[in-house]
Enzyme design. Structure first.
Site, PDB file in Angstrom:
ATOM      1  N   ILE A  41      15.054  10.980 -17.428  1.00  0.00           N
ATOM      2  CA  ILE A  41      14.909  11.387 -16.026  1.00  0.00           C
ATOM      3  C   ILE A  41      15.677  10.459 -15.105  1.00  0.00           C
ATOM      4  O   ILE A  41      16.568  10.876 -14.367  1.00  0.00           O
ATOM      5  CB  ILE A  41      13.423  11.434 -15.620  1.00  0.00           C
ATOM      6  CG1 ILE A  41      12.670  12.461 -16.459  1.00  0.00           C
ATOM      7  CG2 ILE A  41      13.287  11.763 -14.141  1.00  0.00           C
ATOM      8  CD1 ILE A  41      11.187  12.518 -16.160  1.00  0.00           C
ATOM      9  N   SER A  42      15.333   9.182 -15.117  1.00  0.00           N
ATOM     10  CA  SER A  42      15.947   8.249 -14.189  1.00  0.00           C
ATOM     11  C   SER A  42      15.817   6.852 -14.761  1.00  0.00           C
ATOM     12  O   SER A  42      15.165   6.624 -15.792  1.00  0.00           O
ATOM     13  CB  SER A  42      15.291   8.345 -12.807  1.00  0.00           C
ATOM     14  OG  SER A  42      15.902   7.446 -11.900  1.00  0.00           O
ATOM     15  N   GLY A  44      15.238   2.683 -13.427  1.00  0.00           N
ATOM     16  CA  GLY A  44      14.903   1.771 -12.351  1.00  0.00           C
ATOM     17  C   GLY A  44      15.266   0.347 -12.706  1.00  0.00           C
ATOM     18  O   GLY A  44      15.995   0.080 -13.670  1.00  0.00           O
ATOM     19  N   ALA A  45      14.752  -0.578 -11.897  1.00  0.00           N
ATOM     20  CA  ALA A  45      15.077  -1.986 -12.106  1.00  0.00           C
ATOM     21  C   ALA A  45      14.370  -2.559 -13.320  1.00  0.00           C
ATOM     22  O   ALA A  45      14.839  -3.535 -13.905  1.00  0.00           O
ATOM     23  CB  ALA A  45      14.714  -2.792 -10.859  1.00  0.00           C
ATOM     24  N   PHE A  46      13.245  -1.972 -13.716  1.00  0.00           N
ATOM     25  CA  PHE A  46      12.449  -2.561 -14.782  1.00  0.00           C
ATOM     26  C   PHE A  46      12.249  -1.629 -15.967  1.00  0.00           C
ATOM     27  O   PHE A  46      11.425  -1.914 -16.832  1.00  0.00           O
ATOM     28  CB  PHE A  46      11.077  -2.985 -14.236  1.00  0.00           C
ATOM     29  CG  PHE A  46      11.170  -3.876 -13.037  1.00  0.00           C
ATOM     30  CD1 PHE A  46      11.630  -5.172 -13.158  1.00  0.00           C
ATOM     31  CD2 PHE A  46      10.815  -3.416 -11.791  1.00  0.00           C
ATOM     32  CE1 PHE A  46      11.729  -5.988 -12.052  1.00  0.00           C
ATOM     33  CE2 PHE A  46      10.905  -4.228 -10.677  1.00  0.00           C
ATOM     34  CZ  PHE A  46      11.365  -5.522 -10.806  1.00  0.00           C
ATOM     35  N   GLY A  47      12.959  -0.529 -16.019  1.00  0.00           N
ATOM     36  CA  GLY A  47      12.797   0.355 -17.157  1.00  0.00           C
ATOM     37  C   GLY A  47      13.417   1.709 -16.894  1.00  0.00           C
ATOM     38  O   GLY A  47      14.048   1.948 -15.848  1.00  0.00           O
ATOM     39  N   VAL A  49      12.774   6.102 -17.292  1.00  0.00           N
ATOM     40  CA  VAL A  49      11.750   7.139 -17.292  1.00  0.00           C
ATOM     41  C   VAL A  49      12.286   8.334 -18.071  1.00  0.00           C
ATOM     42  O   VAL A  49      13.410   8.792 -17.828  1.00  0.00           O
ATOM     43  CB  VAL A  49      11.367   7.554 -15.859  1.00  0.00           C
ATOM     44  CG1 VAL A  49      10.260   8.602 -15.893  1.00  0.00           C
ATOM     45  CG2 VAL A  49      10.925   6.338 -15.056  1.00  0.00           C
ATOM     46  N   ASP A 156       6.404  -2.820  -2.757  1.00  0.00           N
ATOM     47  CA  ASP A 156       7.731  -2.270  -3.056  1.00  0.00           C
ATOM     48  C   ASP A 156       7.814  -0.837  -2.550  1.00  0.00           C
ATOM     49  O   ASP A 156       8.322   0.046  -3.240  1.00  0.00           O
ATOM     50  CB  ASP A 156       8.014  -2.336  -4.557  1.00  0.00           C
ATOM     51  CG  ASP A 156       9.493  -2.112  -4.875  1.00  0.00           C
ATOM     52  OD1 ASP A 156      10.327  -2.297  -3.968  1.00  0.00           O
ATOM     53  OD2 ASP A 156       9.812  -1.741  -6.017  1.00  0.00           O
TER      54      ASP A 156
END
EC number: 2.7.11.1
Length: 883
Positions: A41-42, A44-47, A49, A156
């Site tokens: 899906i996408s 991010g900064a930490f993983g 999805v 955040d």
């Protein structure tokens, strides 16, 4: 006949069916293996999805690498995100179903919101109308109010972390930087999850199954689990032998992806290693092939499950690795079109499994672990060690063993370098004056693991004392151990023992020269100088002899100055490393490998040896008649060889402080004589201090009655009048401060976060004001070219208000201003927003039932196109299936 048989069969079948019906199925804890990947899906900064599926229902699975969290020192943030989502039961917060983990990853299984994130929608719209922005801000405000009432600070908040549901409502996600205040220091429990309703009457939508509750209260482990007992591991692995064999056949590695030739030999290595290591699931296997240099085999264990799945982690890359929940199953490979190992290769590799199983059948797990372990005492390897090492050679082709690498440090001076490693790793001989027995403290710490790094020096020293074993007859013992070890281990052990013996004989001869002026009738057994001092001085003496006085000509030491080095002492502990003056030379040598150990150790210890006098002379002074002669003779010789340096060092009296090495322990006990000196006794001593560069090279308490000073001065002139104290603190740099790092997206950070001040829920309301401005204009208010400029704009509260036709309404501008207030105490909250004219038309009680301005219209239930706008705007290319 046939009818009778059929009736009997039917009756037997009914009996079996009845028995099965009476059985109560035991529920299994949830596992990540129950989910299948649909698509990414996408990121991010930490993983990343992924869209996952289980039982016909779609989930959003967030995968976070444990290694990345450890490297970023953010393991607690993953725990905080899991706890925050588990505690939240609000219609405006993403619902968390499962919290699972394996050896490498943490999996957060959440509800899938098909509408994408608000950031993507904002890129498509450009900016929102005031009505649309007000509805979105209102729902986010309710979500923040719910979090703050439950002790959770998001920290955040931004449009990227606002997801749009199927009905168009907003739900907050990504609690990776959240802060939870439960007024207790323990993890969340079952009561926290079961008794956290989002409204007065909890709806069925927020109920969780027992498996979900169990996964949400499990603790996350960010380190490799320790090896279990033989019995437990055998029971666990016995139920998964067939699964392990299937797994080994479906592995994907760079070799197979690149279509390289897979030989039967490589398959044999792979299967033999997998078969062998099943005796110890916690033991890592290194270097199966050159292409899998950094691969490790671990146990993939679910967080709430006792099931263990064996897997081989290949070298991860964007083009080759696949998540597949860390188990590269053949079913997933077929579904994704990945290349797998051919069946004929699998058959060849499976044929070799029985042969390898016969070889490993007679091995004990403990023996094999000790054989492969880089840190162990080789004296405890049993007779089967040779067979284990032979098997290890099969598993590690082309890999140089750690013993061989230690011997290849210096091809010319193998004995000398190995001896230095031995002495500086606490392998020392201690003589007990009472019975004359010798003890050998063995700590083969050539390479350190994480446990050794995390342990304190005091623990290491205490462990050294516990590991002391008796060697009453050294030759017989060494010969006995030779028969029980492999050839390589024997070479290292024999080399160490022989060098120790030669060093001891050298030290004994040199000690006789030093003690020639001491009482002739004193026996060696009653000598107050511990034998450890002799071993410590062997390195310096060997440097002087083997280099043919190469450095003596360039230094200021005379030929007789070697005698002072024989009686060198350490301020606290002379039988353990960390306080020895040779420590600095070893550290410098490690920083500069090209420089030999002889150079660094000899050059840095010349001045130290000159001024070092053993405190043990206090108990055994020289005879009255010989005392003055010895002092004068030694003083004159020292002045003759280094008069200029001594004049510079002793012209002015200096106050000295007894320093300890950073690695030395302070309160640990020791049996050597110098360690029994108390700190208060230093007040009555004369202490000599010599500085070279920026650190003291030698600080040793001088002997009370005898001091090596120029004969022009009397001993009374060097007495110190100032009390000597140890430093109150030896820590370098500033003390660690909690939450000192600035975490978050620069455009949405509150001023108190930038200034490092204490912060609370007000930081979320500041971020909400930034989001309101961004919804109305399409650009964050403090946006700039660099992060530093963004921070300056935030601290100055420099807001570029639109003008002309793009001018915001007065109510909208005032709402932004009360949210973007520098003083967090005066910053607006949920109460101020509910009373504000901009939100006068909002039905706060039934907001989740209102019709939203945008309702997603996906092509199908697996459509992820609403997330693509944000990914494209941020130049995020989500690769096929790379973690």
């Amino acid at each position: 006949m046939e009818a009778t048989a059929g009736s009997e069969t039917e009756s037997g079948g009914d009996t079996v069916t009845a028995e099965c019906a009476n059985r109560i199925p035991v529920p299994r804890p949830p596992s990540i293996e129950e989910f299948t990947i649909v698509k990414p899906i996408s990121r991010g900064a930490f993983g990343k999805v992924y869209l996952g599926q289980k039982g016909g229902k779609l989930y959003a699975v967030k995968v976070v690498k444990k290694a990345d969290m450890i490297n970023k020192n953010m393991t607690h943030q993953v725990q905080a995100e899991r706890d925050a989502l588990a505690l939240s039961k609000s219609p405006f917060i993403v619902h968390l179903y499962y919290s699972l983990q394996s050896a490498n990853n943490v999996y957060l299984v959440m509800e899938y919101l098909i509408g994408g994130d608000v950031k993507s929608l904002l890129h498509i719209y450009g900016y929102f109308d005031e009505e649309m922005a007000v509805k979105y801000i209102s729902e986010v405000a309710l979500a923040l109010d719910y979090l703050h009432r439950h002790g959770i600070i998001h920290r955040d908040l931004k449009p990227d972390n606002m997801l749009i549901s199927n009905e168009g409502h907003i739900k907050l996600t990504d609690f990776g930087l959240s802060k939870i205040t439960l007024n207790r220091d323990i993890d969340i429990n079952m009561m926290d999850i079961l008794t956290t309703p989002s409204m007065a009457k909890p709806r069925q939508d927020y109920s969780r199954t027992p498996g979900q509750v169990l996964s949400l209260i499990s603790s996350l482990r960010f380190y490799t689990p320790a090896a279990e007992k033989d019995k437990d591991s055998a029971n666990i692995l016995s139920t998964h032998v067939f699964e392990t064999s299937q797994l080994s056949q479906g592995l994907i590695c760079p070799m197979s992806v690149d279509h390289r030739d897979t030989t039967p030999y490589s398959s044999k290595l792979l299967h033999s290693c997998l078969e062998t290591v099943t005796s110890d699931p916690g033991m890592p296997v290194k270097c199966l092939t050159s292409n899998l240099l950094q691969s490790r085999r671990r146990l993939a264990t679910s967080s709430a499950s006792s099931q263990s799945h064996t897997f081989l982690s290949s070298v991860e890359s964007e083009c080759h690795s696949s998540p597949r929940w860390e188990k590269d199953c053949q079913e997933s490979d077929d579904a994704l079109g990945s290349t797998v190992m051919s069946w004929n290769i699998i058959e060849k590799s499976s044929c070799t499994k029985s042969t390898d199983a016969i070889e490993t059948k007679g091995f004990n797990k403990k023996d094999f672990e000790l054989t492969l372990s880089p840190i162990h005492n080789s004296s405890i390897i049993p007779a089967t060690g040779s067979s284990c090492v032979n098997l290890a050679k099969k598993c590690f082709p082309g890999e140089v063993s750690w013993e061989a690498r230690e011997l290849d440090i210096n091809n010319v001076n193998v004995a000398t370098d190995t001896t230095r490693c031995v002495f500086h790793q606490s392998d020392q001989w201690v003589v007990d004056p009472s019975d004359g027995t010798e003890e050998y403290c063995g700590k083969r710490g050539f390479k350190r693991n994480s446990e050794l790094v995390d342990s304190s020096p005091c623990q290491n020293i205490i462990q050294n004392k516990k590991n002391c074993i008796e060697h009453k007859s050294r030759n017989e013992k060494s010969n006995g151990y030779i028969n029980q070890r492999t050839s390589l281990t024997n070479e290292v052990q024999d080399l160490k023992l022989s060098v120790c013996e030669s060093q001891q004989s050298d030290c004994a001869n040199k000690e006789n020269m030093v003690n020639s002026s001491i009482d002739k009738q004193q026996t060696p057994e009653k000598s107050p100088i511990p034998m450890i001092a002799k071993n410590l001085m062997c390195e310096l003496d060997e440097d002087c002899n083997k280099n043919n006085k190469k450095f003596l000509s360039s230094s200021f030491l005379g030929s007789d100055d070697e005698r002072a080095s024989k009686s060198i002492c350490m301020d606290s502990d002379s039988s353990f490393p960390g306080i020895s003056i040779m420590e600095s030379s070893l550290e410098r040598q490690s920083l500069d490998p090209d420089k030999s150990i002889r150079e660094s150790s000899f050059e840095e210890s010349n001045i130290e040896d000159l001024l070092a006098v053993s405190p043990s002379w206090q108990e055994n002074p020289l005879p009255k008649d010989d005392e003055n002669l010895a002092v004068q003779a030694s003083s004159q010789k020292m002045l003759a060889s280094s008069s200029d340096v001594l004049k510079t060092l002793t012209l002015s009296k200096r106050n000295a402080v007894a320093f300890r090495s950073f690695n030395s322990h302070i309160n640990a006990s020791n049996n050597s004589e110098p360690s029994k000196m108390s700190v208060t006794s230093l007040d009555a001593m004369d202490i000599s201090c010599v500085y070279s560069g920026s650190y003291p090279m030698a600080i040793t308490p001088s002997q009370k009655g005898i001091s090596y000073v120029p004969y022009q001065q009397t001993p009374n002139q060097v007495k110190s009048e100032t009390p000597y104290r140890t430093p109150k603190s030896v820590r370098r740099g500033a003390a660690p401060v909690d939450d000192a790092r600035i975490l978050g997206t620069p455009d949405y950070l509150a001023p108190e976060l930038l200034l490092g001040r204490a912060h609370g829920p007000a930081v979320d309301w500041w971020a909400l004001g930034v989001c309101l401005f961004e919804f109305l204009t399409g650009i964050p208010p403090f946006n700039d070219e660099t992060s530093q400029q963004v921070f300056q704009n935030i601290l100055k509260r420099d807001i570029p208000w639109p003008e002309g036709e793009e001018k915001l309404s007065d109510n909208a501008q005032n709402a932004v201003e009360i949210l973007l207030t520098i003083d967090n105490a005066k910053r607006a909250g949920i109460k101020e927003l509910k009373c504000h004219p901009l939100f006068s038309d909002v039905d706060w009680e039934n907001l989740q039932h209102q019709t939203m301005p945008f309702i997603p219209q996906p092509d199908d239930e697996t459509d992820t196109s609403y997330f693509e706008a944000r990914n494209n705007a941020q130049h995020l290319t989500v690769s096929g299936f790379s973690l």
